[in-house]
Scaffold this active site. Structure first.
Site, mmCIF file in Angstrom:
data_model
loop_
_atom_site.group_PDB
_atom_site.id
_atom_site.type_symbol
_atom_site.label_atom_id
_atom_site.label_comp_id
_atom_site.label_asym_id
_atom_site.label_seq_id
_atom_site.Cartn_x
_atom_site.Cartn_y
_atom_site.Cartn_z
ATOM 1 N N ASP A 230 -5.083 6.435 -11.611
ATOM 2 C CA ASP A 230 -4.637 7.782 -10.954
ATOM 3 C C ASP A 230 -5.318 8.924 -12.469
ATOM 4 O OD1 ASP A 230 -2.061 7.949 -10.502
ATOM 5 O OD2 ASP A 230 -0.894 7.422 -12.189
ATOM 6 N N GLY A 231 -3.921 10.337 -11.277
ATOM 7 C CA GLY A 231 -4.238 11.204 -12.079
ATOM 8 C C GLY A 231 -5.179 12.181 -11.207
ATOM 9 N N ASN B 240 0.678 3.992 -0.879
ATOM 10 C CA ASN B 240 -0.075 5.355 -0.580
ATOM 11 C C ASN B 240 0.539 6.302 0.922
ATOM 12 O OD1 ASN B 240 -2.219 4.574 -2.855
ATOM 13 N ND2 ASN B 240 -1.075 5.197 -3.140
ATOM 14 N N TRP B 241 0.591 5.283 2.110
ATOM 15 C CA TRP B 241 1.051 5.383 3.020
ATOM 16 C C TRP B 241 2.364 6.694 3.508
ATOM 17 C CZ3 TRP B 241 -2.856 4.722 6.782
ATOM 18 C CH2 TRP B 241 -3.560 4.239 6.609
ATOM 19 N N ARG C 65 2.552 8.954 1.369
ATOM 20 C CA ARG C 65 1.849 10.501 0.545
ATOM 21 C C ARG C 65 2.332 11.805 2.147
ATOM 22 N NH1 ARG C 65 -2.390 9.700 -4.007
ATOM 23 N NH2 ARG C 65 -1.046 8.432 -5.030
#
EC number: 2.5.1.-
Length: 243
Positions: free
Chosen positions: A21-22, A69-70, A72
């Site tokens: 992450d990040g 995440n879709w 996004r």
């Protein structure tokens, strides 16, 4: 692969799972688009994989793209899918040459045909390798995995291949995407967030967790080594009490 001698860590983690992450925040802090951070994060994967043998890590599982995440932006999702295709095509030869066994977990139905073909080819090309077992979670979600596994299990019960009374906590793992992998010993999440984000929910029931502030593109082999050494100092009782 690194030829450094293996560290003295007899009780270190055999299987490390990482929520990488990040990337987006790393890029934005530098005034760059989020995809710039994802590319930097992809380059970091190689250093971590190469560090595994000397750290005694036999299995490494990385969270590349979740079922959530879709949500996004279309631009970011399309950029990530392009990055995955390019990364696999670029790294296939090095992974094979370095004796890394690659597997992918997650639901491939929603992924584009070209990406799935590259994933299949990489798995086939490295299936005989005996070094680090690298598992990439792509379009993966823990709840989705359990739901898909349960459907397969229910189908076997309906077809008479399995009796309902024989279903227990040892049965379901045989239907999970990770059925050939040991459960993770250590789960690391970078970027300062302290949540597991639907990652390896069943498998991590007794894993040790490390939530660190480092953004993934800044994560190093030295930090991984520090976390492995810290893991070695923990007492893992699995519900028991010390003798």
């Amino acid at each position: 692969m690194s030829r450094d001698p293996k560290i003295e860590s007899p009780v270190g983690p055999r299987h490390v799972a990482i929520i990488m992450d990040g990337n987006g925040r790393w890029a934005q802090a530098r005034g760059r688009p989020r995809l710039f951070g994802h590319h930097a994060g992809a380059r970091r994967v190689r250093e971590v994989v190469e560090a595994c043998p000397r750290l005694g890590i036999e299995y490494l599982t990385i969270f590349a793209f979740s079922t959530e995440n879709w949500k996004r932006t279309q631009v970011e999702v399309a950029g990530l899918m392009s990055l995955f295709r390019r990364y696999i095509a670029k790294e296939t030869r090095a992974l094979a040459a370095n004796n890394v066994r690659v597997r992918f977990i997650g639901d491939r139905v929603r992924l584009d045909t070209k990406l799935v073909e590259l994933m299949d080819a990489l798995e086939a090309q490295t299936c005989g390798n005996t070094g680090v077992n690298l598992t990439v979670a792509l379009n993966y979600g823990g709840r989705d995995e359990v739901a898909r596994a349960t459907k397969r299990l229910a189908q076997d019960v309906a077809e008479g291949k399995l009796r309902p009374e024989d279903v227990d906590e040892e049965t379901l793992p045989k239907y999970l995407d990770t059925c050939v992998l040991p459960d993770p010993d250590l789960v690391i999440r970078t970027s300062g967030e302290a949540r597991i984000s639907n990652f390896l929910l069943w498998q991590s029931a007794y894993a040790e967790y490390e939530f660190i502030d480092t953004l993934w593109p800044d994560f190093t082999a030295a930090e991984l080594e520090r976390l492995c050494r810290s893991f070695g100092t923990r007492e893992r009782r699995f519900g028991k009490v010390p003798a």
